[in-house]
Scaffold this motif. Sequence first.
Motif, mmCIF file in Angstrom:
data_model
loop_
_atom_site.group_PDB
_atom_site.id
_atom_site.type_symbol
_atom_site.label_atom_id
_atom_site.label_comp_id
_atom_site.label_asym_id
_atom_site.label_seq_id
_atom_site.Cartn_x
_atom_site.Cartn_y
_atom_site.Cartn_z
ATOM 1 N N ASP A 280 0.832 -1.208 0.000
ATOM 2 C CA ASP A 280 0.000 0.000 0.000
ATOM 3 C C ASP A 280 0.859 1.247 0.000
ATOM 4 O OD1 ASP A 280 0.988 0.074 2.512
ATOM 5 O OD2 ASP A 280 -0.919 -0.329 3.541
ATOM 6 N N ILE A 281 0.199 2.355 0.229
ATOM 7 C CA ILE A 281 0.882 3.654 0.124
ATOM 8 C C ILE A 281 2.081 3.773 1.069
ATOM 9 C CG2 ILE A 281 -0.674 4.782 1.808
ATOM 10 C CD1 ILE A 281 -0.531 7.250 -0.190
ATOM 11 N N VAL B 266 -3.921 -4.972 -1.026
ATOM 12 C CA VAL B 266 -3.249 -3.950 -1.832
ATOM 13 C C VAL B 266 -4.135 -2.711 -1.813
ATOM 14 C CG1 VAL B 266 -2.068 -5.525 -3.414
ATOM 15 C CG2 VAL B 266 -4.381 -4.736 -3.957
ATOM 16 N N SER C 226 -4.589 1.229 -4.190
ATOM 17 C CA SER C 226 -4.283 1.723 -5.530
ATOM 18 C C SER C 226 -2.862 2.247 -5.641
ATOM 19 C CB SER C 226 -5.295 2.784 -5.949
ATOM 20 O OG SER C 226 -5.488 3.711 -4.905
ATOM 21 N N SER C 227 -2.382 2.864 -4.562
ATOM 22 C CA SER C 227 -0.999 3.346 -4.605
ATOM 23 C C SER C 227 -0.052 2.166 -4.735
ATOM 24 C CB SER C 227 -0.669 4.114 -3.331
ATOM 25 O OG SER C 227 -1.611 5.117 -3.124
ATOM 26 N N VAL D 222 -0.647 -0.744 -6.070
ATOM 27 C CA VAL D 222 -0.695 -1.278 -7.430
ATOM 28 C C VAL D 222 0.128 -0.386 -8.357
ATOM 29 C CG1 VAL D 222 -2.200 -1.835 -9.359
ATOM 30 C CG2 VAL D 222 -2.934 -2.369 -7.051
ATOM 31 N N GLY D 223 0.031 0.939 -8.122
ATOM 32 C CA GLY D 223 0.816 1.877 -8.919
ATOM 33 C C GLY D 223 2.300 1.620 -8.749
ATOM 34 N N ILE E 283 3.281 -1.488 -10.740
ATOM 35 C CA ILE E 283 3.392 -1.226 -12.177
ATOM 36 C C ILE E 283 4.699 -0.494 -12.461
ATOM 37 C CG2 ILE E 283 2.412 0.064 -14.110
ATOM 38 C CD1 ILE E 283 -0.347 -0.386 -12.819
ATOM 39 N N LYS F 292 7.802 -1.878 -14.769
ATOM 40 C CA LYS F 292 8.224 -1.103 -15.936
ATOM 41 C C LYS F 292 9.694 -0.677 -15.823
ATOM 42 C CE LYS F 292 3.885 0.345 -17.766
ATOM 43 N NZ LYS F 292 2.895 1.405 -17.947
ATOM 44 N N LEU G 116 -8.761 -3.818 -12.475
ATOM 45 C CA LEU G 116 -7.862 -2.769 -12.943
ATOM 46 C C LEU G 116 -7.161 -3.147 -14.247
ATOM 47 C CD1 LEU G 116 -6.319 -1.830 -9.493
ATOM 48 C CD2 LEU G 116 -7.889 -0.449 -10.841
ATOM 49 N N GLN G 117 -7.429 -4.341 -14.719
ATOM 50 C CA GLN G 117 -6.790 -4.871 -15.931
ATOM 51 C C GLN G 117 -5.263 -4.833 -15.842
ATOM 52 O OE1 GLN G 117 -8.632 -2.943 -19.350
ATOM 53 N NE2 GLN G 117 -10.117 -4.592 -19.435
ATOM 54 N N GLU H 148 -3.479 -7.085 -18.285
ATOM 55 C CA GLU H 148 -3.333 -6.528 -19.626
ATOM 56 C C GLU H 148 -2.210 -5.495 -19.673
ATOM 57 O OE1 GLU H 148 -6.200 -7.337 -18.406
ATOM 58 O OE2 GLU H 148 -7.391 -8.289 -19.976
ATOM 59 N N ILE H 149 -2.081 -4.742 -18.576
ATOM 60 C CA ILE H 149 -1.050 -3.693 -18.568
ATOM 61 C C ILE H 149 0.340 -4.320 -18.533
ATOM 62 C CG2 ILE H 149 -0.072 -1.756 -17.247
ATOM 63 C CD1 ILE H 149 -2.928 -1.184 -16.226
ATOM 64 N N ALA I 10 -9.610 -7.799 -0.973
ATOM 65 C CA ALA I 10 -8.166 -7.592 -0.830
ATOM 66 C C ALA I 10 -7.768 -6.162 -1.101
ATOM 67 C CB ALA I 10 -7.413 -8.527 -1.781
ATOM 68 N N PHE I 11 -8.799 -5.274 -1.236
ATOM 69 C CA PHE I 11 -8.454 -3.902 -1.584
ATOM 70 C C PHE I 11 -8.553 -2.964 -0.382
ATOM 71 C CE2 PHE I 11 -9.151 0.308 -3.371
ATOM 72 C CZ PHE I 11 -8.107 0.366 -4.292
ATOM 73 N N LYS I 12 -7.496 -2.215 -0.167
ATOM 74 C CA LYS I 12 -7.500 -1.247 0.921
ATOM 75 C C LYS I 12 -7.735 0.124 0.324
ATOM 76 C CE LYS I 12 -4.107 -1.368 3.966
ATOM 77 N NZ LYS I 12 -2.782 -1.693 4.530
ATOM 78 N N ASP J 66 -5.712 4.713 1.350
ATOM 79 C CA ASP J 66 -4.821 5.711 0.758
ATOM 80 C C ASP J 66 -5.606 6.811 0.051
ATOM 81 O OD1 ASP J 66 -5.630 4.042 -1.317
ATOM 82 O OD2 ASP J 66 -3.853 4.511 -2.504
ATOM 83 N N PRO K 214 -3.841 7.864 -7.738
ATOM 84 C CA PRO K 214 -3.126 6.656 -8.169
ATOM 85 C C PRO K 214 -4.051 5.681 -8.907
ATOM 86 C CG PRO K 214 -2.755 7.097 -5.835
ATOM 87 C CD PRO K 214 -3.811 8.030 -6.283
ATOM 88 N N LEU K 215 -5.279 5.605 -8.446
ATOM 89 C CA LEU K 215 -6.225 4.681 -9.050
ATOM 90 C C LEU K 215 -6.569 5.125 -10.472
ATOM 91 C CD1 LEU K 215 -7.952 2.238 -8.630
ATOM 92 C CD2 LEU K 215 -9.717 3.687 -7.668
ATOM 93 N N ILE L 35 -3.976 4.241 -12.932
ATOM 94 C CA ILE L 35 -4.011 2.844 -13.363
ATOM 95 C C ILE L 35 -5.167 2.604 -14.338
ATOM 96 C CG2 ILE L 35 -4.240 0.452 -12.599
ATOM 97 C CD1 ILE L 35 -3.160 1.477 -9.845
ATOM 98 N N LEU L 36 -6.327 3.190 -14.023
ATOM 99 C CA LEU L 36 -7.494 2.988 -14.883
ATOM 100 C C LEU L 36 -7.259 3.563 -16.280
ATOM 101 C CD1 LEU L 36 -10.407 3.687 -12.409
ATOM 102 C CD2 LEU L 36 -9.902 1.523 -13.526
ATOM 103 N N LYS M 279 -5.094 1.393 -18.983
ATOM 104 C CA LYS M 279 -5.600 0.367 -19.885
ATOM 105 C C LYS M 279 -7.108 0.454 -20.079
ATOM 106 C CE LYS M 279 -4.648 -3.057 -22.438
ATOM 107 N NZ LYS M 279 -3.531 -3.146 -23.367
#
Lengths: 105, 687
Positions: free
Chosen positions: A22-23, A53, A55-56, A58-59, A62, A66, A91-92, A95-96, B475-477, B480, B488-489, B492-493, B496
């Motif tokens: 996470d963040i 997890v 979003s941060s 996941v960022g 990625i 990369k 969030l696909q 695919e990314i 599983a998602f927090k 943040d 950040p989300l 990502i969106l 793709k």
Amino acid sequence: MLKYECFEKSSLLEVTLIGDLDIDGTKIINEKLIPQLMKSKKINVNFEQVPFVDSSGVGLLINLVKTIRENDGNITISNISQDIHDVFEILQITEILGKETFIES
Amino acid sequence: MQQFISKGKNIEEAINLGLKIMDAKKKEINIEIMQMESKGFIGIGKKPAVVKLSLNQHHNHLQEGYSSESQNYSIEKVIEHTEINENLDVRERSEASLKQVELEGKVWVENGQLFVRDSSRRYPTVTISEGITLFKDNVRVKEKSTILAEKDQIDLLVEEVANKKTDWTVNLEDQGLSAILKVNPGYDIKRQIKDIEPAEHIELTFDETKEVVNTLSEEDVVQQLKLLRINYGIDYNEIVEATKTIEPNTFIIAKGLKPHPGVNGWVEFLVEINPKNGLVEDENGKVDFRESKSIPTVEKGEIIAKIHPPKPGIPGVAVTNEPLPAQQTFPIKTTTGKGIIEVDDQLVATESGRPSIEQRGQLVKATIVPKLVHRDNVNLSSGNIRFHGDVEILGEVDDNMLVDADGDIFVHKSTSYANLTTSKSILVKGNVISSELAAGKSNMLMVELGHLLGIMHHQIEKMMVFIKQLIQSPAFKSNDFSVSGLQPLITILLEKRFKGFTTHAKKYIEVVNHGEKYLSDEWCQIAIELKQIFLTLSNHITSVDRLKHLSIKMQELSDFAQLPVEPNAYITISESNNSSLYCSGDINIIGKGCINTKVHAGGHLNVKGVVRGGEVYGRLGVTINEVGSNSGTKTIVSVPDDQMIHINKALEGTILKIGNAKYSINKEKTHVIAKLNDSEDIFLSNI
């Protein structure tokens, strides 16, 4: 708080993440893990001990994948739990990063 | 002697002869006629009458064995007849006998009963049609045809068909405004064996009679109405009619009260607000350029319009006695711009100028447009003209000069190598040479932006669905979000899932930046938001609420852009050369015509003169007097696939485009209408 363990066997560097991605893991991943991984050419990130997890996080992942690839490194991800997989689906991420990034074990 | 068979010329003679021989009286014997006498034809086929006489103590049935051998049967009737007729004259008696003879060997149906008469020569036969069963001595005859004899006990049975019941339903229709009773009366089918004249062979058939029976009763209907809770406006006459009907029919058995529609709020204009369409032709087709100054103006303090509030409708009543609300009515929403204030539901001018009213549905935008009158040519000494209002130029617009206005542009002389742009209309009295004219610019922009907003709004809605889904994932927090927001989300969106979104957003921002001065604030506001949230990924914390808010605003504007504007912008010029005309509404070229000019009209394109070279387009159709050129310069006339092209005279080489279909005129044609036929080909017809 996210931690990680590195374990080298032959040419493969196995990185096991421990804790939520996470963040709060921003610093440790961007400032410690990435520079460390730059030396290796073949890496697997083990998600076995990652329960959550955000979003941060996941960022960060990625960005990590990369960056390694830009450095001509080969990176795979393994042992993702079903719940996290569901998040990645929405969030696909597959695919990314490409399907081949995700391996069974 | 117990029995004696006697012959004679006729039955009488045979009986008498027999009695003599038996030495008996008539009372003491039974007489059985075995054969009727037959006179034959000139002696051929002549037969004597044969009777069997037997003493009274013996009954007829005892002789059955004998009778069946000879295939002759006693017919009591005949005997009686003989006895009764004993005293009648011979002739009458023989006639009766004749009838008996005729029936011999025949079968017939009378009153649904089957009768058989035997004959020594043949058995009568019957064919049994489908639907009829014949029992011979209580045994069903399975064959289609059978022979019959008098001794058989014959029963006929007609197959019964099911009778149909009366169907009926009560339905509420028209949002409960009426109750409809549908009745389909039932019927009984009765079958009866047809009577058939005596014949040696008959076919048993039956007659079918259909009797309509409407079993619906008033009570049934009333019961059903109670069940459906229908208790308003019941028409008992119709119910009675329904119970009487013999044909399938529908009856309105209850009627509610229709809601009375209200009236939306409306604006009553107290001054002339629509500029007359500049240059107008008279009946003779002439244009009087002196009559073009018909632009309305108002003075300070003048009341421009009255705003009338909406009148609510009167609710109706459903047949179930529930109130039916009248359609909602909406008030007029006003936006007052410069020079106008709203006082007590009145629009009042605070400045002098031309009132400009833009109405889209219930939205009314009112401003006073100031007017600039430029008494000279527009050239290097005057500089370009940019004005927030109408511009009237009494001279020419010279090379490379620019006139940019918010209101109408009116040029009294010609323009050359000039650029005229406005969100309203353009009027040029002189020649338009190598110039670019664009009218109704804001409309065009709004349509384009509205389209983009529509797409983006849809994507943002989807995005919010995904975000919701994510937050619910085990599983998602989402903690943040409070630190860094959705940023950040979204990154990502956009990577793709919503890859195309960035392109649309960039395009939107670009169009807004370009046409900023023609657009109102809300369009620009969205551009800024889009930039902050999706493009620059600034430090602004984006919350779900912010996204929601943006989505709502986008939808409002996209809906707004879809409403037609009234009155529309237009371009009216007398003639043009090597120019480009672009207008969201109609374009009228009322002089000699246009040469090598590119014309795009969002409305109808009307050319009184010629179109030589260039490409012209009319979104709502094109009417041209003469098109094409003798020198072969390419001339293209195009409309969308649902529109028509009217041409008085089309020269060879002209290309017509309707939708995607193309048609090249290879021979001069006059008075033609071009449109698409069913197979999507261009089809020309004469006017």
